[in-house]
Motif scaffolding. Structure first.
Motif, mmCIF file in Angstrom:
data_model
loop_
_atom_site.group_PDB
_atom_site.id
_atom_site.type_symbol
_atom_site.label_atom_id
_atom_site.label_comp_id
_atom_site.label_asym_id
_atom_site.label_seq_id
_atom_site.Cartn_x
_atom_site.Cartn_y
_atom_site.Cartn_z
ATOM 1 N N VAL A 1 0.835 -1.205 0.000
ATOM 2 C CA VAL A 1 0.000 0.000 0.000
ATOM 3 C C VAL A 1 0.868 1.253 0.000
ATOM 4 C CG1 VAL A 1 -1.622 1.335 1.407
ATOM 5 C CG2 VAL A 1 -2.013 -1.091 1.019
ATOM 6 N N GLU A 2 1.889 1.293 0.841
ATOM 7 C CA GLU A 2 2.755 2.469 0.912
ATOM 8 C C GLU A 2 3.542 2.672 -0.381
ATOM 9 O OE1 GLU A 2 2.957 4.906 3.077
ATOM 10 O OE2 GLU A 2 1.408 3.996 4.301
ATOM 11 N N THR A 3 3.975 1.598 -0.991
ATOM 12 C CA THR A 3 4.674 1.710 -2.274
ATOM 13 C C THR A 3 3.742 2.265 -3.339
ATOM 14 O OG1 THR A 3 6.076 -0.165 -1.676
ATOM 15 C CG2 THR A 3 6.001 0.438 -3.997
ATOM 16 N N ASN B 1 8.980 23.143 -12.309
ATOM 17 C CA ASN B 1 9.435 22.239 -11.243
ATOM 18 C C ASN B 1 8.305 22.101 -10.233
ATOM 19 O OD1 ASN B 1 12.024 22.001 -12.339
ATOM 20 N ND2 ASN B 1 12.722 23.820 -11.260
ATOM 21 N N THR B 2 8.010 20.886 -9.868
ATOM 22 C CA THR B 2 6.994 20.617 -8.855
ATOM 23 C C THR B 2 7.606 19.734 -7.772
ATOM 24 O OG1 THR B 2 6.220 18.716 -10.111
ATOM 25 C CG2 THR B 2 5.032 20.777 -10.446
ATOM 26 N N SER B 3 7.024 19.813 -6.597
ATOM 27 C CA SER B 3 7.440 18.915 -5.505
ATOM 28 C C SER B 3 6.279 18.771 -4.537
ATOM 29 C CB SER B 3 8.682 19.444 -4.786
ATOM 30 O OG SER B 3 8.388 20.660 -4.144
ATOM 31 N N ALA B 4 6.210 17.611 -3.918
ATOM 32 C CA ALA B 4 5.154 17.330 -2.951
ATOM 33 C C ALA B 4 5.720 16.466 -1.844
ATOM 34 C CB ALA B 4 3.980 16.629 -3.620
ATOM 35 N N PRO B 5 5.251 16.671 -0.620
ATOM 36 C CA PRO B 5 5.726 15.824 0.486
ATOM 37 C C PRO B 5 5.031 14.467 0.467
ATOM 38 C CG PRO B 5 4.131 17.400 1.296
ATOM 39 C CD PRO B 5 4.342 17.719 -0.154
ATOM 40 N N TYR B 6 5.792 13.440 0.831
ATOM 41 C CA TYR B 6 5.246 12.101 0.995
ATOM 42 C C TYR B 6 5.546 11.658 2.414
ATOM 43 C CZ TYR B 6 4.975 7.060 1.094
ATOM 44 O OH TYR B 6 4.689 5.767 1.464
ATOM 45 N N THR B 7 4.506 11.411 3.167
ATOM 46 C CA THR B 7 4.648 10.924 4.537
ATOM 47 C C THR B 7 3.927 9.587 4.629
ATOM 48 O OG1 THR B 7 4.630 13.191 5.334
ATOM 49 C CG2 THR B 7 4.266 11.467 6.966
ATOM 50 N N PRO B 8 4.600 8.530 5.039
ATOM 51 C CA PRO B 8 3.939 7.218 5.136
ATOM 52 C C PRO B 8 2.816 7.238 6.166
ATOM 53 C CG PRO B 8 6.298 7.032 5.548
ATOM 54 C CD PRO B 8 5.999 8.470 5.388
ATOM 55 N N LEU B 9 1.787 6.429 5.936
ATOM 56 C CA LEU B 9 0.677 6.331 6.877
ATOM 57 C C LEU B 9 1.108 5.659 8.176
ATOM 58 C CD1 LEU B 9 -2.150 5.201 4.433
ATOM 59 C CD2 LEU B 9 -1.806 7.465 5.416
ATOM 60 N N ILE C 1 12.216 3.042 8.850
ATOM 61 C CA ILE C 1 12.743 2.505 7.600
ATOM 62 C C ILE C 1 12.367 3.415 6.429
ATOM 63 C CG2 ILE C 1 12.580 0.577 5.977
ATOM 64 C CD1 ILE C 1 12.217 -1.246 8.417
ATOM 65 N N LEU C 2 11.137 3.924 6.419
ATOM 66 C CA LEU C 2 10.660 4.767 5.332
ATOM 67 C C LEU C 2 10.367 6.161 5.882
ATOM 68 C CD1 LEU C 2 9.963 4.737 2.345
ATOM 69 C CD2 LEU C 2 7.654 4.069 2.954
ATOM 70 N N PRO C 3 11.330 7.082 5.813
ATOM 71 C CA PRO C 3 11.126 8.420 6.376
ATOM 72 C C PRO C 3 10.277 9.286 5.437
ATOM 73 C CG PRO C 3 13.263 8.302 5.343
ATOM 74 C CD PRO C 3 12.662 6.928 5.240
#
Length: 170
Positions: free
Chosen positions: A55-57, A140-148, A154-156
């Protein structure tokens, strides 16, 4: 006519395997049920972790694709003609409209020139002696990704970038 009555065999004369099979059938079925429950209890956390990783991937790829597509949409708007190439706000709006579900996406839009022979240009008409000037737009675009779920660090949380460059039609 004489009839001989047969008496049942004593327990001691029954075969040992036959006696255990008759007597232990229920016991073995109960043990198998308990074993299945233990196996499920041991494998369930591993299966849940694998499910969460999938799901996170998927979420990470969704954000990455959306951010990249938003940059492409912004640069496509800017590359239409010379007036849209100067419309940085329009390029940013086109990028934001392409990814409305991405929360916290930032967008920057610029344009730059380069000589056809590969030399640098400052977008002045006196640049590019001996060749013509090419105008490019860049978003240029950027967005934050924060795991649920925090997987023990392991996945910051990361920032997913997107970038697109396209030559302006002149």
């Amino acid at each position: 006519m004489s009839t001989i009555a047969r008496l049942p065999e004593p327990v001691e004369s029954m075969g040992a395997a036959s006696w255990k099979r008759r007597r232990g059938g229920r016991h073995r079925r109960g043990r198998a049920r308990g074993q299945a429950a233990v196996e499920l209890a041991l494998s369930l956390p591993l299966l849940l972790m694998m499910f969460l990783v999938v799901v996170e991937t998927g979420r990470a790829f969704y954000i990455a694709i959306s951010v990249s597509n938003a940059a492409r949409a912004g640069v496509q708007y800017g590359s239409q003609n010379l007036s849209t190439a100067a419309d940085n706000a329009g390029m940013r709006a086109a990028a934001a409209n392409d990814a409305p579900n991405i929360v916290g996406m930032t967008t920057t839009a610029t344009h730059f020139c380069q000589c056809a022979n590969g030399n640098a240009s400052t977008c002045l008409s006196t640049d590019c002696a001996g060749s013509h000037r090419l105008l490019y737009t860049q978003v240029n675009t950027s967005a934050p990704y924060t795991p649920l779920v925090n997987f023990m660090g392991i996945l910051p949380p990361i920032t997913v970038p997107g970038k697109a460059i396209m030559r302006v039609v002149q």
